[in-house]
Design an enzyme around this catalytic site. Structure first.
Site, PDB file in Angstrom:
ATOM      1  N   LYS A   1      17.922   2.620   5.865  1.00 17.28           N
ATOM      2  CA  LYS A   1      17.638   4.004   6.249  1.00 17.28           C
ATOM      3  C   LYS A   1      18.899   4.862   6.121  1.00 17.28           C
ATOM      4  O   LYS A   1      18.832   6.016   5.685  1.00 17.28           O
ATOM      5  CB  LYS A   1      17.061   4.067   7.664  1.00 17.28           C
TER       6      LYS A   1
ATOM      7  N   TYR B   1      17.276  -3.292   8.004  1.00 21.46           N
ATOM      8  CA  TYR B   1      16.364  -2.147   8.079  1.00 21.46           C
ATOM      9  C   TYR B   1      17.139  -0.852   8.325  1.00 21.46           C
ATOM     10  O   TYR B   1      17.001   0.129   7.590  1.00 21.46           O
ATOM     11  CB  TYR B   1      15.311  -2.357   9.185  1.00 21.46           C
TER      12      TYR B   1
ATOM     13  N   SER C   1      15.509   6.879  10.744  1.00 18.59           N
ATOM     14  CA  SER C   1      15.229   6.176  11.993  1.00 18.59           C
ATOM     15  C   SER C   1      16.440   6.188  12.902  1.00 18.59           C
ATOM     16  O   SER C   1      17.592   6.182  12.426  1.00 18.59           O
ATOM     17  CB  SER C   1      14.876   4.726  11.656  1.00 18.59           C
TER      18      SER C   1
HETATM   19  C1  WQD Z   1      11.271  -0.978  22.878  1.00  8.91           C
HETATM   20  C2  WQD Z   1      11.842  -1.691  24.096  1.00  8.91           C
HETATM   21  C3  WQD Z   1      12.271  -4.035  23.781  1.00  8.91           C
HETATM   22  C4  WQD Z   1       8.065  -5.316  23.533  1.00  8.91           C
HETATM   23  C5  WQD Z   1      12.323  -0.326  17.037  1.00  8.91           C
HETATM   24  C6  WQD Z   1      13.231  -0.106  15.862  1.00  8.91           C
HETATM   25  C7  WQD Z   1      13.447   1.359  15.680  1.00  8.91           C
HETATM   26  C8  WQD Z   1      12.131   2.090  15.533  1.00  8.91           C
HETATM   27  C9  WQD Z   1      11.222   1.785  16.665  1.00  8.91           C
HETATM   28  C10 WQD Z   1      11.371   2.273  13.252  1.00  8.91           C
HETATM   29  C11 WQD Z   1      12.970  -2.680  23.752  1.00  8.91           C
HETATM   30  C12 WQD Z   1      11.226  -3.814  24.831  1.00  8.91           C
HETATM   31  C13 WQD Z   1       9.228  -4.583  23.606  1.00  8.91           C
HETATM   32  C14 WQD Z   1       7.687  -6.145  24.632  1.00  8.91           C
HETATM   33  C15 WQD Z   1       9.670  -5.446  25.806  1.00  8.91           C
HETATM   34  N1  WQD Z   1      11.409   1.690  14.378  1.00  8.91           N
HETATM   35  N2  WQD Z   1      10.026  -4.652  24.725  1.00  8.91           N
HETATM   36  N3  WQD Z   1       8.498  -6.166  25.715  1.00  8.91           N
HETATM   37  O1  WQD Z   1      13.402  -1.912  19.421  1.00  8.91           O
HETATM   38  O2  WQD Z   1      13.519   0.346  20.575  1.00  8.91           O
HETATM   39  O3  WQD Z   1      12.946   0.218  18.184  1.00  8.91           O
HETATM   40  O4  WQD Z   1      11.107   0.375  16.799  1.00  8.91           O
HETATM   41  O5  WQD Z   1      12.051   3.125  12.808  1.00  8.91           O
HETATM   42  O6  WQD Z   1      14.231   1.538  14.592  1.00  8.91           O
HETATM   43  O7  WQD Z   1      14.465  -0.748  16.115  1.00  8.91           O
HETATM   44  O8  WQD Z   1      11.292  -0.522  19.815  1.00  8.91           O
HETATM   45  O9  WQD Z   1       9.055  -0.877  20.709  1.00  8.91           O
HETATM   46  O10 WQD Z   1      10.275  -2.843  19.695  1.00  8.91           O
HETATM   47  O11 WQD Z   1      11.029  -1.944  21.869  1.00  8.91           O
HETATM   48  O12 WQD Z   1      10.382  -5.520  26.800  1.00  8.91           O
HETATM   49  O13 WQD Z   1       6.659  -6.826  24.622  1.00  8.91           O
HETATM   50  O14 WQD Z   1      10.803  -2.485  24.660  1.00  8.91           O
HETATM   51  O15 WQD Z   1      13.121  -5.091  24.120  1.00  8.91           O
HETATM   52  O16 WQD Z   1      13.911  -2.618  24.768  1.00  8.91           O
HETATM   53  P1  WQD Z   1      12.889  -0.552  19.569  1.00  8.91           P
HETATM   54  P2  WQD Z   1      10.329  -1.591  20.476  1.00  8.91           P
END
Ligand code: WQD
Length: 322
Positions: A145, A141, A117
């Site tokens: 990984k 997490y 990841s």
């Molecule tokens: C994306 C952006 C939020 C929801 C995570 C893991 C990563 C990978 C993918 C597995 C961020 C913003 C989100 C909302 C928002 N997973 N957001 N409103 O955090 O980049 O990555 O998932 O391997 O390792 O860390 O993904 O989809 O949670 O968020 O503003 O309702 O969207 O703050 O900036 P993230 P995400």
């Protein structure tokens, strides 16, 4: 040769299973069905129901199906949950992987692909994250990984097994509506969920040092993620000494505000302005992959754009929420 896919009944695993089958490979899936669903499996693919922590189940699956390659996807994947339950995450993601590797070595498996990841990078302070960018995971997490990558490479080198650790960036979309992401843990499904309930989408912070103030990510279509696994499987079969660590990303950044705008257009829910709320702790401002290495090593690049991801994900959401 047969490939075993652990977690093959899950969101990403079922896409990998479909792509390997389409590529002419024999496939067997090992899944405990904690989040997976047998209905996601391609026709004719056998399912062994059981845990990656169970050596007897692993031995039965590996020997019974003459497995020579493994794609290890089964894992826990929620960052917040890993902070609350680190011991469980290390058990599932590190001890689970170690158990699969031990069984693989004893069953003379030749090739091993590991789902890693972008979480291994933590808060990268670079425009494009290369595989040489320092790994400083910010959550248990991400730590599991990174430890997993070390374990995979060490076991591969010691026991003559070719290996690839694939660092997924932000995966979205679906190959067909029935294969959509059933979880509501990431931006795209979280916005669908809000809009479907007549609520404004939430934007976690708009004061980041990015062009529009919202976080920038690299979204990659799950079908592209799947085709990268097929390319890695081919490479590991041809080159028994390969030990690869590769980003799976598009190389293009998309902001949360841009993504929310596209989701609203595609879903037709354009009336409600998003609510900007406080930053979510631990979110890096920008995480965008350099896709150069995977292009050179596997000849792979992302074929689908963000709009296709959102359109296909929305069809899947509507199927599950009629
Ligand atoms: C994306 C952006 C939020 C929801 C995570 C893991 C990563 C990978 C993918 C597995 C961020 C913003 C989100 C909302 C928002 N997973 N957001 N409103 O955090 O980049 O990555 O998932 O391997 O390792 O860390 O993904 O989809 O949670 O968020 O503003 O309702 O969207 O703050 O900036 P993230 P995400």
């Amino acid at each position: 040769m047969t490939w075993m896919i652990t977690g093959g009944a899950g969101y990403i695993g079922s896409h990998v299973a479909a792509a390997l089958v389409a590529g002419g490979h024999r496939v067997v899936v090992l899944d405990d069905l904690s989040t997976g669903d047998p209905a996601r499996l391609p026709a004719g693919v056998p399912l062994v129901r059981g845990s990656i922590l169970d050596r007897a189940v692993l031995d039965r699956a590996l020997r019974g199906h003459e497995v020579r390659g493994i794609v290890h996807i089964a894992a826990k994947k929620q960052v917040g949950e890993s902070v609350a339950r680190p011991l469980w995450y290390y058990r599932e993601n590190v001890e689970g992987l170690r158990t699969v590797l031990e069984a693989a070595v004893e069953a003379r498996v030749r090739s091993f692909v590991f789902s890693s990841s972008a979480a291994v990078y933590g808060m990268p302070d670079v425009d494009l994250v290369t595989e040489r960018t320092p790994c400083e995971p910010m959550s248990p997490y991400g730590e599991t990984k990174l430890a997993g990558e070390w374990l995979v490479a060490a076991a591969g080198r010691a026991h003559g097994m070719s290996t690839a650790s694939l660092r997924y960036f932000n995966v979205a979309g679906a190959a067909s509506p029935g294969l959509g992401d059933p979880g509501v843990f990431n931006l795209v499904p979280m916005v669908f969920d809000r809009l479907s309930r007549g609520l404004p989408p939430l934007v976690f912070g708009d004061d980041y040092p990015t062009p529009d103030g919202t976080c920038v990510r690299d979204y990659v279509h799950v079908e592209d993620v799947a085709s990268a696994h097929v390319a890695a499987a081919r490479r590991l079969t041809e080159d028994g000494d390969a030990h690869l660590v590769l980003n799976i990303g598009s190389g293009e950044g998309v902001s949360v505000a841009e993504m929310v705008g596209i989701i609203q257009e595609v879903s037709g829910h354009t009336g409600t302005a998003p609510d900007v709320v406080a930053r979510r702790p631990g979110d890096p401002a920008r995480v965008v992959a350099s896709a150069e290495s995977i292009g050179k090593e596997l000849g792979w690049s992302a074929a689908h754009g963000v709009r296709e991801m959102v359109t296909s994900a929305w069809a899947g959401w509507q199927l599950r929420h009629p």
